[in-house]
Design a protein around this motif. Structure first.
Motif, PDB file in Angstrom:
ATOM      1  N   GLY A  16      21.795  65.935  10.794  1.00  0.00           N
ATOM      2  CA  GLY A  16      20.736  64.934  10.858  1.00  0.00           C
ATOM      3  C   GLY A  16      20.940  63.767   9.905  1.00  0.00           C
ATOM      4  O   GLY A  16      20.185  62.796   9.949  1.00  0.00           O
ATOM      5  N   ARG A  17      21.950  63.850   9.051  1.00  0.00           N
ATOM      6  CA  ARG A  17      22.207  62.769   8.094  1.00  0.00           C
ATOM      7  C   ARG A  17      23.310  61.825   8.550  1.00  0.00           C
ATOM      8  O   ARG A  17      23.755  60.965   7.785  1.00  0.00           O
ATOM      9  CB  ARG A  17      22.578  63.365   6.741  1.00  0.00           C
ATOM     10  CG  ARG A  17      21.392  64.114   6.129  1.00  0.00           C
ATOM     11  CD  ARG A  17      21.657  64.472   4.728  1.00  0.00           C
ATOM     12  NE  ARG A  17      21.777  63.239   3.964  1.00  0.00           N
ATOM     13  CZ  ARG A  17      21.661  63.173   2.648  1.00  0.00           C
ATOM     14  NH1 ARG A  17      21.455  64.254   1.957  1.00  0.00           N
ATOM     15  NH2 ARG A  17      21.783  62.024   2.020  1.00  0.00           N
ATOM     16  N   LEU A  18      23.767  61.982   9.780  1.00  0.00           N
ATOM     17  CA  LEU A  18      24.779  61.059  10.296  1.00  0.00           C
ATOM     18  C   LEU A  18      24.271  59.622  10.207  1.00  0.00           C
ATOM     19  O   LEU A  18      23.107  59.359  10.509  1.00  0.00           O
ATOM     20  CB  LEU A  18      25.064  61.342  11.773  1.00  0.00           C
ATOM     21  CG  LEU A  18      25.952  62.508  12.142  1.00  0.00           C
ATOM     22  CD1 LEU A  18      25.997  62.675  13.655  1.00  0.00           C
ATOM     23  CD2 LEU A  18      27.346  62.311  11.603  1.00  0.00           C
ATOM     24  N   THR A  19      25.142  58.729   9.811  1.00  0.00           N
ATOM     25  CA  THR A  19      24.757  57.326   9.859  1.00  0.00           C
ATOM     26  C   THR A  19      24.747  56.891  11.319  1.00  0.00           C
ATOM     27  O   THR A  19      25.370  57.526  12.177  1.00  0.00           O
ATOM     28  CB  THR A  19      25.752  56.433   9.082  1.00  0.00           C
ATOM     29  OG1 THR A  19      27.009  56.450   9.765  1.00  0.00           O
ATOM     30  CG2 THR A  19      25.897  56.894   7.638  1.00  0.00           C
ATOM     31  N   ARG A  26      30.576  58.847  17.706  1.00  0.00           N
ATOM     32  CA  ARG A  26      30.707  60.180  18.310  1.00  0.00           C
ATOM     33  C   ARG A  26      30.222  60.226  19.759  1.00  0.00           C
ATOM     34  O   ARG A  26      30.723  61.015  20.542  1.00  0.00           O
ATOM     35  CB  ARG A  26      29.936  61.216  17.493  1.00  0.00           C
ATOM     36  CG  ARG A  26      30.581  61.499  16.163  1.00  0.00           C
ATOM     37  CD  ARG A  26      29.885  62.610  15.437  1.00  0.00           C
ATOM     38  NE  ARG A  26      30.408  62.768  14.104  1.00  0.00           N
ATOM     39  CZ  ARG A  26      30.061  63.743  13.288  1.00  0.00           C
ATOM     40  NH1 ARG A  26      29.191  64.654  13.691  1.00  0.00           N
ATOM     41  NH2 ARG A  26      30.567  63.820  12.093  1.00  0.00           N
ATOM     42  N   VAL A  27      29.232  59.391  20.091  1.00  0.00           N
ATOM     43  CA  VAL A  27      28.692  59.431  21.464  1.00  0.00           C
ATOM     44  C   VAL A  27      29.208  58.293  22.327  1.00  0.00           C
ATOM     45  O   VAL A  27      28.841  58.185  23.501  1.00  0.00           O
ATOM     46  CB  VAL A  27      27.143  59.463  21.469  1.00  0.00           C
ATOM     47  CG1 VAL A  27      26.627  60.695  20.748  1.00  0.00           C
ATOM     48  CG2 VAL A  27      26.542  58.186  20.904  1.00  0.00           C
ATOM     49  N   GLY A  28      30.039  57.428  21.761  1.00  0.00           N
ATOM     50  CA  GLY A  28      30.674  56.369  22.542  1.00  0.00           C
ATOM     51  C   GLY A  28      29.766  55.204  22.883  1.00  0.00           C
ATOM     52  O   GLY A  28      29.866  54.642  23.977  1.00  0.00           O
ATOM     53  N   LEU A  29      28.897  54.818  21.953  1.00  0.00           N
ATOM     54  CA  LEU A  29      28.007  53.669  22.152  1.00  0.00           C
ATOM     55  C   LEU A  29      28.227  52.648  21.049  1.00  0.00           C
ATOM     56  O   LEU A  29      28.764  52.968  19.985  1.00  0.00           O
ATOM     57  CB  LEU A  29      26.536  54.110  22.098  1.00  0.00           C
ATOM     58  CG  LEU A  29      25.980  54.962  23.226  1.00  0.00           C
ATOM     59  CD1 LEU A  29      24.555  55.377  22.900  1.00  0.00           C
ATOM     60  CD2 LEU A  29      26.028  54.209  24.547  1.00  0.00           C
ATOM     61  N   SER A  30      27.750  51.438  21.286  1.00  0.00           N
ATOM     62  CA  SER A  30      27.709  50.452  20.205  1.00  0.00           C
ATOM     63  C   SER A  30      26.610  50.891  19.236  1.00  0.00           C
ATOM     64  O   SER A  30      25.658  51.583  19.638  1.00  0.00           O
ATOM     65  CB  SER A  30      27.405  49.063  20.756  1.00  0.00           C
ATOM     66  OG  SER A  30      26.069  49.014  21.219  1.00  0.00           O
TER      67      SER A  30
END
Length: 147
Positions: A16-19, A26-30
């Protein structure tokens, strides 16, 4: 719920601390698209909070048990009284109303076996609506996805 939102939720459940930048990568989005999706998930109460994962031993918790509790009366008043008692017991970190031969499943975390015995005897054992208690001591948790 599309696949990208599911990926976002999966990644945030792991950490939950991912920036936002790390999550977006990781999810392939901007980053801006990822942030909009996370904010939307929060706004819609899909994401309802973030928690810290603790090392229980370092906080003084050395004993965990799952305890099933059967009530002697299946009335709403009996259930509410039991649930009130569990809501104020700091040892009870989870309380689930379940189906089956008993009414409740509790996760109890305390310092050690004597502390559990005291809770079992002095708290659960004194509630007038309780007629059955069965304890399952946790010896290890090879998979635990809770925070």
């Amino acid at each position: 719920m599309d696949q990208i939102n599911e990926q976002i939720l999966h990644e945030l459940q792991k950490d939950g601390r991912l920036t936002n930048l790390e999550l977006a990568d990781r999810v392939g989005l901007s980053p801006s698209a990822c942030l909009r999706r996370v904010q939307d998930l929060e706004k819609r109460d899909v994401i309802v909070g973030y928690r810290a994962k603790l090392d229980r031993a370092k906080t003084g918790i050395g004993f965990v048990a799952y305890t099933t509790v059967g009530l002697n009366s299946h009335t709403k008043d009996s259930q509410q009284a039991f649930e009130r008692a569990m809501s104020i017991a700091p040892e009870v970190v989870e309380c689930h109303n379940i189906t089956g031969s008993v009414e409740y499943l509790l996760r109890i975390e305390v310092a050690d076996l004597p502390a559990y015995k005291a809770f079992h005897t002095d708290v659960i054992g004194t509630l007038p609506q309780v007629n059955a208690i069965t304890s399952y001591v946790v010896m290890g948790s090879p998979k635990d996805m809770r925070a």
